[in-house]
Scaffold this active site. Structure first.
Site, PDB file in Angstrom:
ATOM      1  N   THR A  35       7.744  -4.667   3.556  1.00  0.00           N
ATOM      2  CA  THR A  35       7.000  -4.005   2.697  1.00  0.00           C
ATOM      3  C   THR A  35       6.095  -5.133   2.643  1.00  0.00           C
ATOM      4  O   THR A  35       5.454  -5.866   2.580  1.00  0.00           O
ATOM      5  CB  THR A  35       7.865  -3.704   1.334  1.00  0.00           C
ATOM      6  OG1 THR A  35       8.553  -2.820   1.086  1.00  0.00           O
ATOM      7  CG2 THR A  35       7.196  -3.492   0.780  1.00  0.00           C
ATOM      8  N   ASP A  51       2.397   0.728   0.876  1.00  0.00           N
ATOM      9  CA  ASP A  51       2.483   1.392   2.121  1.00  0.00           C
ATOM     10  C   ASP A  51       3.705   1.813   2.002  1.00  0.00           C
ATOM     11  O   ASP A  51       4.047   2.014   0.989  1.00  0.00           O
ATOM     12  CB  ASP A  51       2.836   0.146   3.178  1.00  0.00           C
ATOM     13  CG  ASP A  51       4.045  -0.395   3.250  1.00  0.00           C
ATOM     14  OD1 ASP A  51       4.044  -1.226   2.763  1.00  0.00           O
ATOM     15  OD2 ASP A  51       4.657  -0.449   4.034  1.00  0.00           O
ATOM     16  N   ARG A  53       6.661   2.527   4.621  1.00  0.00           N
ATOM     17  CA  ARG A  53       7.779   2.374   5.539  1.00  0.00           C
ATOM     18  C   ARG A  53       8.725   1.693   5.059  1.00  0.00           C
ATOM     19  O   ARG A  53       8.725   0.752   4.265  1.00  0.00           O
ATOM     20  CB  ARG A  53       7.217   1.645   6.401  1.00  0.00           C
ATOM     21  CG  ARG A  53       8.207   0.773   7.245  1.00  0.00           C
ATOM     22  CD  ARG A  53       7.980  -0.236   8.819  1.00  0.00           C
ATOM     23  NE  ARG A  53       6.956   1.148   9.649  1.00  0.00           N
ATOM     24  CZ  ARG A  53       6.466   0.529  11.006  1.00  0.00           C
ATOM     25  NH1 ARG A  53       6.343  -0.920  11.140  1.00  0.00           N
ATOM     26  NH2 ARG A  53       5.348   1.511  11.526  1.00  0.00           N
ATOM     27  N   LYS A  67       6.679   4.225  -2.839  1.00  0.00           N
ATOM     28  CA  LYS A  67       6.825   2.736  -3.080  1.00  0.00           C
ATOM     29  C   LYS A  67       6.214   2.144  -4.613  1.00  0.00           C
ATOM     30  O   LYS A  67       6.481   1.400  -5.255  1.00  0.00           O
ATOM     31  CB  LYS A  67       6.567   1.629  -2.522  1.00  0.00           C
ATOM     32  CG  LYS A  67       7.469   1.626  -1.066  1.00  0.00           C
ATOM     33  CD  LYS A  67       7.180   0.179  -0.201  1.00  0.00           C
ATOM     34  CE  LYS A  67       7.647   0.473   1.691  1.00  0.00           C
ATOM     35  NZ  LYS A  67       7.362  -0.131   2.108  1.00  0.00           N
ATOM     36  N   GLY A  81      11.794  -4.645  -1.249  1.00  0.00           N
ATOM     37  CA  GLY A  81      12.972  -5.029  -1.299  1.00  0.00           C
ATOM     38  C   GLY A  81      14.067  -4.047  -0.685  1.00  0.00           C
ATOM     39  O   GLY A  81      13.414  -3.532  -0.240  1.00  0.00           O
ATOM     40  N   SER A 163       7.231  -8.633   2.176  1.00  0.00           N
ATOM     41  CA  SER A 163       6.660  -9.720   3.922  1.00  0.00           C
ATOM     42  C   SER A 163       5.739  -9.124   4.018  1.00  0.00           C
ATOM     43  O   SER A 163       4.894 -10.534   5.269  1.00  0.00           O
ATOM     44  CB  SER A 163       7.810  -8.839   4.949  1.00  0.00           C
ATOM     45  OG  SER A 163       7.286  -7.369   5.088  1.00  0.00           O
ATOM     46  N   ASP A 200       2.352  -6.809  10.105  1.00  0.00           N
ATOM     47  CA  ASP A 200       3.789  -7.909   9.028  1.00  0.00           C
ATOM     48  C   ASP A 200       4.560  -6.100  10.451  1.00  0.00           C
ATOM     49  O   ASP A 200       3.730  -4.640   9.987  1.00  0.00           O
ATOM     50  CB  ASP A 200       3.791  -7.366   7.980  1.00  0.00           C
ATOM     51  CG  ASP A 200       6.013  -7.557   7.912  1.00  0.00           C
ATOM     52  OD1 ASP A 200       6.169  -7.957   8.318  1.00  0.00           O
ATOM     53  OD2 ASP A 200       5.788  -6.863   6.548  1.00  0.00           O
ATOM     54  N   SER A 203       6.122  -3.407   7.977  1.00  0.00           N
ATOM     55  CA  SER A 203       5.560  -2.241   6.834  1.00  0.00           C
ATOM     56  C   SER A 203       4.410  -1.730   7.792  1.00  0.00           C
ATOM     57  O   SER A 203       4.031  -2.267   9.488  1.00  0.00           O
ATOM     58  CB  SER A 203       4.436  -3.297   6.207  1.00  0.00           C
ATOM     59  OG  SER A 203       4.933  -4.719   5.413  1.00  0.00           O
TER      60      SER A 203
END
Length: 263
Positions: A35, A51, A53, A67, A81, A163, A200, A203
């Site tokens: 995330t 994001d 995903r 999110k 998380g 992340s 990342d 994400s």
């Protein structure tokens, strides 16, 4: 003064777990979550971004998840998380805030939501995997804070978590300034989330943005789609019979009865 045995740590499951592992059972490991969420304070409010995903290890489970969670009309929260934990925690705190507003007849305070959330997470010592970015506007003005899974908090003018937080923070530290306008804040959050998406692997997909002001808020769902697929196969897939070889076939017939016994 003596200390009772029940007051100490309990390791009674340690030997049991060792026997289970010795019998050949392999315990499941943790799945990496992915995330990028962030937020900043501008001149008249708060901008939150995320994001879309959702991952399950190396699998993309959902390409367009939401999110940015509702907490109160003037308070929203980005979650990183475990999806189930972030949804459960934010729904629980949102319900508690709604009951409080009905009881006192006043607008929810961001500090109240922050304290409720951090106390709940601290009670579980980090085992509830919810890393949150909480933002809102109340009588004290714009307020932005991070909440770690173990309950610690940081109030800052700009924050990132997840992340992809390091990549997003690089953009924030390079470009953030005081007294930003709303449009400047939206563009900076957009660039920070895009950096997390491209740097990342956990994400990806789209950019969602929530703008919170004193007089209300606006949600930009799918504000940008930087990873939109360019090539799409318009032809239908056709798999003729015999494409997949049947190695074994077994047919069992069962007799069913619909009779019902009554007294």
């Amino acid at each position: 003064m003596g200390v009772s045995e029940r007051a100490a740590f309990n390791f009674e499951n340690k030997l049991r777990n060792e026997r289970i592992v010795a019998s050949g059972y392999t315990a499941p490991g943790f799945l990496k979550t992915g995330t990028t969420i962030c937020g900043l304070v501008f001149k008249d409010g708060v901008v939150l971004g995320a994001d879309t995903r959702a991952t399950q290890g190396s699998i993309v489970a959902d390409k367009n998840t939401d999110k940015i969670h509702y907490m109160a009309p003037n308070i929203y929260c980005c979650g990183a998380g475990t999806s189930a934990d972030t949804n459960a925690v934010t729904n629980m705190i949102s319900s508690a805030l709604a009951l409080q507003r009905l009881n006192i007849g006043r607008q929810s305070r961001v500090k109240t939501a922050l304290r409720m959330t951090k106390q709940h997470l601290f009670r579980y010592q980090g085992h509830v995997s919810a890393a949150l970015v909480l933002g809102g506007v109340d009588v004290d003005g714009p307020y932005l804070s991070t909440i770690a899974p173990h309950g610690s908090t940081d109030r800052l003018p700009y924050v990132t978590m997840g992340s992809g937080s390091l990549a997003a923070m690089a953009v924030m530290e390079a470009e953030y300034k005081s007294d930003m306008t709303e449009q400047e804040g939206i563009q900076l959050v957009h660039r920070a989330i895009c950096r997390g998406i491209f740097e990342d692997l956990g994400s990806g997909s789209n950019v969602d943005i929530r703008v919170i002001r004193k007089d209300g808020s606006d949600f930009f769902r799918g504000y940008d789609k930087p990873n939109e697929r360019l090539f799409r196969n318009t032809a239908a897939y056709s798999f003729p019979p015999g494409t997949v070889v049947v190695l074994n076939e077994k047919v069992e017939h069962f007799e069913t009865s619909s009779a019902m016994q009554t007294d």
